[in-house]
Scaffold this active site. Structure first.
Site, short mmCIF file in Angstrom:
data_model
loop_
_atom_site.label_atom_id
_atom_site.label_comp_id
_atom_site.label_asym_id
_atom_site.label_seq_id
_atom_site.Cartn_x
_atom_site.Cartn_y
_atom_site.Cartn_z
N TYR A 173 -6.96 3.09 7.04
CA TYR A 173 -5.95 2.89 8.08
C TYR A 173 -5.75 4.20 8.82
O TYR A 173 -5.45 5.23 8.20
CB TYR A 173 -4.60 2.47 7.46
CG TYR A 173 -4.68 1.16 6.71
CD1 TYR A 173 -4.69 -0.05 7.40
CD2 TYR A 173 -4.75 1.14 5.32
CE1 TYR A 173 -4.77 -1.25 6.72
CE2 TYR A 173 -4.84 -0.07 4.64
CZ TYR A 173 -4.85 -1.25 5.34
OH TYR A 173 -4.94 -2.45 4.67
N ASP B 135 0.81 -1.22 0.00
CA ASP B 135 0.00 0.00 0.00
C ASP B 135 0.84 1.27 0.00
O ASP B 135 0.40 2.31 -0.48
CB ASP B 135 -0.96 0.00 1.19
CG ASP B 135 -2.16 -0.92 0.95
OD1 ASP B 135 -2.38 -1.28 -0.22
OD2 ASP B 135 -2.84 -1.28 1.90
N TYR C 257 -10.19 -0.15 2.10
CA TYR C 257 -9.77 -0.08 3.50
C TYR C 257 -9.46 1.34 3.95
O TYR C 257 -9.08 2.19 3.15
CB TYR C 257 -8.48 -0.91 3.67
CG TYR C 257 -8.66 -2.15 4.51
CD1 TYR C 257 -9.10 -3.34 3.95
CD2 TYR C 257 -8.39 -2.12 5.88
CE1 TYR C 257 -9.27 -4.48 4.73
CE2 TYR C 257 -8.56 -3.26 6.65
CZ TYR C 257 -8.99 -4.43 6.07
OH TYR C 257 -9.15 -5.54 6.84
N HIS D 62 -5.64 -11.30 9.67
CA HIS D 62 -7.05 -10.90 9.76
C HIS D 62 -7.94 -12.05 9.27
O HIS D 62 -8.00 -12.32 8.07
CB HIS D 62 -7.28 -9.63 8.94
CG HIS D 62 -8.64 -9.05 9.11
ND1 HIS D 62 -9.02 -7.87 8.53
CD2 HIS D 62 -9.72 -9.47 9.81
CE1 HIS D 62 -10.28 -7.59 8.86
NE2 HIS D 62 -10.72 -8.58 9.62
#
Ligand SMILES: [Cu+2]
Length: 597
Positions: free
Chosen positions: A345, A259, A343, A555
């Site tokens: 973060y 990422d 997502y 996860h």
């Protein structure tokens, strides 16, 4: 195109205040006509190009601009249209196209090109949650330079799910109604001051910047003690982040993301909103970055800075007198939130009154899903409904911690508990001790966590002793999330991200070693960075050390993570360990409440 902060420093010249670091800008430049990457350093004082090189492997991160009109390219491809038709999709207006950075997917390699792999999701209306409705099994490979659709893989159709899964207010039938207002009030304002780009809060001082890839970078962190600002960290940041997906399904087993190296968290920083993202007396920092053409732009409210009550700092009730001393804890919070694809973060740095620094990564957003028939075996995913499952995956957050404990020359010890064999020294068997191992060179410093023996790492300055004659130190204490990468060879994500095979690496400072998978993991096929640098096995004793810590979350999605994940918190701590001569928070005054004493 990105402008980078200068990470060069006044090596071994810190005492001479007349010497200034050169101001160097670094640009990762992509020639969109040829797809070639250039790595350019410009001296901002002399206005001269110091170097212009092509990386030996990998490419500059993806540009948002490269993804624009990606859908138009795909939606005119006959093979893709045929795959959609087979799935009963004839109207493509509301299809959501998600691009992934690919090149080496294991089953096929496209060396040297600059590619996006595009998958899609069906939305029934613009604000619909597309992740509830995967268009299963179709992967389009697009050359972002030539703007061609190179191939369309069809791994087999699955029914498009019918059920929606939305989380916006209009999708919630009834809100709970038993919440009374909460207000955070600091009638005299915040105790934080920022002057000349330096933040001061109680005994802490630091500088803060937002890097286009890494997000928050903290510089020159110090704590006031014994009449001076004692240096702790020269620079601290999250320097890479990978997300290996663990689903064996053919349409999914190529998935894995860097990422930071492929996209850049910093440039995907949210503008935070008072009362929503942050509450109370907040200081916001705007971030000025370079846009993808090299022009400056501002992300307003990119970094949130505030102080908050943090429960009890310390307490003791004297059992003889019945008197109690208790101090409330307050902590400084520096945070930012980044949105990348499905997502979110949040990265939170906490500074405590007792000299502790802690981190918290907050994971939220939406799970990656795939559709399967009811009852299908899904050994690597959690079933969310009769129609969809969410794949098991990991998030490995790689922190780079450039320690300067009371100066640049530091060493690192591994410390763990150890039983003393029953015998003369331990006749009852109850005794245990600690084993301290100096990490003398880089190969010694490649380590994993072990909570059974309370393994930690203590960075010390061997040239500075505390009042009992031991070197001043800070302890790196892992949290519960310290997984290493589970993907095995020959998985491309493992061969590209071997830094994630271990939790801890220690290197001597080098201005060229800033990210654990190297500077150009985008479209890479091999592991650069830490695994390569540490082959030299350089000495790491009594020198300027950099500690790299990989915080790993495995996860396994829960039903409760759907349709939007409640925040999951993971982190680690940096604790003073003989750095101070006693509890440095003794001077925190009692609170005004008389009944506290
Ligand atoms: Cu996750």
């Amino acid at each position: 195109m990105f402008l980078f902060e200068n990470n060069k420093r006044k090596d071994n010249q810190a005492e001479d205040t007349n010497l200034q670091a050169d101001r160097i800008s670094r640009t990762m430049l992509i020639d969109r006509k040829t797809g070639q990457t250039f790595d350019i350093h410009v001296n901002l004082q002399t206005k001269e190009i110091e170097s212009c090189e092509r990386p030996s492997t990998g490419q500059a991160p993806m540009l948002i601009a490269e993804f624009e009109s990606l859908g138009d390219l795909i939606k005119f491809n006959p093979k893709w249209l045929a795959a959609m038709a087979e799935r009963g999709i004839t109207e493509t207006k509301h299809l959501q196209i998600d691009p992934w950075a690919v090149s080496n997917m294991g089953f096929v390699k496209y060396e040297g090109r600059r590619l996006a792999g595009a998958i899609c999701w069906s939305r029934l209306f613009p604000d619909d949650n597309g992740y509830a409705r995967p268009v299963e099994g179709v992967l389009a490979i697009v050359d972002l330079t030539t703007r061609e659709v190179l191939d369309v893989y069809d791994f087999g159709a699955k029914p498009i799910p019918i059920k929606s899964a939305n989380y916006t207010p209009d999708a919630i039938s009834k809100f709970r109604d038993d919440i009374k207002p909460i207000e955070i009030s600091q009638p005299e304002g915040s105790s934080i001051t920022i002057s000349d780009h330096q933040l001061s809060w109680q005994k802490w001082k630091m500088r803060i910047s937002l890097h286009p890839l890494e997000g928050i970078v903290l510089h020159e962190i110090s704590y006031f003690d014994k009449g001076t600002d004692r240096s702790i960290l020269h620079r601290a940041s999250m320097a890479e982040m990978i997300v290996p997906y663990g689903d064996a399904d053919r349409a999914h087993n190529w998935r894995g993301a860097f990422d930071i190296g492929e996209f850049g968290l910093g440039k995907l920083t949210n503008s935070l909103v008072l009362g929503c993202d942050c509450l109370g007396e907040i200081i916001y920092l705007d971030a000025v970055l370079s846009d993808e053409k090299g022009d400056p732009y501002t992300i307003p409210n990119a970094i949130c800075i505030h102080e908050e009550d943090d429960g009890i700092l310390w307490k003791h009730q004297d059992w003889v007198t019945g008197k109690t001393e208790v101090r409330r804890s307050r902590r400084l919070v520096v945070s930012a939130v980044h949105s990348i694809g499905n997502y979110e973060y949040g990265l939170f740095w906490y500074f405590h009154q007792d000299g502790t620094i802690s981190t918290e990564v907050k994971l939220t957003g939406i799970l990656q899903t795939r559709s399967t028939e009811k009852g299908a075996l899904t050994p690597s995913s959690t079933r969310l409904s009769d129609e969809i499952v969410a794949g098991f995956h990991q998030h490995i957050f790689a922190f780079r911690l450039d320690f300067d404990l009371d100066g640049q020359n530091n060493s690192v010890y591994e410390v763990q508990s150890e039983q003393i064999p029953v015998g003369e020294l331990n006749p009852t068997g109850s005794a245990f001790t600690i084993r301290k191992t100096l990490l003398a060179n880089e190969q010694d410093g490649i380590r994993t966590t072990d909570s059974q023996v309370a393994r930690s790492w203590v960075v010390v300055n061997p040239n500075k002793l505390n009042r009992v004659g031991t070197p001043v130190g800070y302890k790196l204490l892992p949290g519960w999330a310290s997984a290493t990468i589970l993907a095995q060879d020959p998985a491309p994500i493992r061969s590209r991200g071997r830094f994630a095979e271990k939790n801890v690496w220690v290197t001597p400072y080098s201005p060229h070693e800033t990210r654990p998978a190297g500077d150009f993991p985008n479209q890479s096929s091999t592991s650069e960075g830490l695994p390569a640098w540490t082959q030299a096995n350089r000495a790491i004793e009594n020198t300027d050390v950099v500690v790299w810590y990989n915080l790993g979350v495995t996860h396994i999605p829960r039903l409760e993570d759907w349709p939007v994940m409640p925040v999951e918190r993971v982190g680690f701590m940096l604790l003073p360990n003989g750095f101070f001569d006693e509890n440095p928070a003794l001077d925190v005054p009692p609170s005004g409440e008389k009944s506290c004493h």
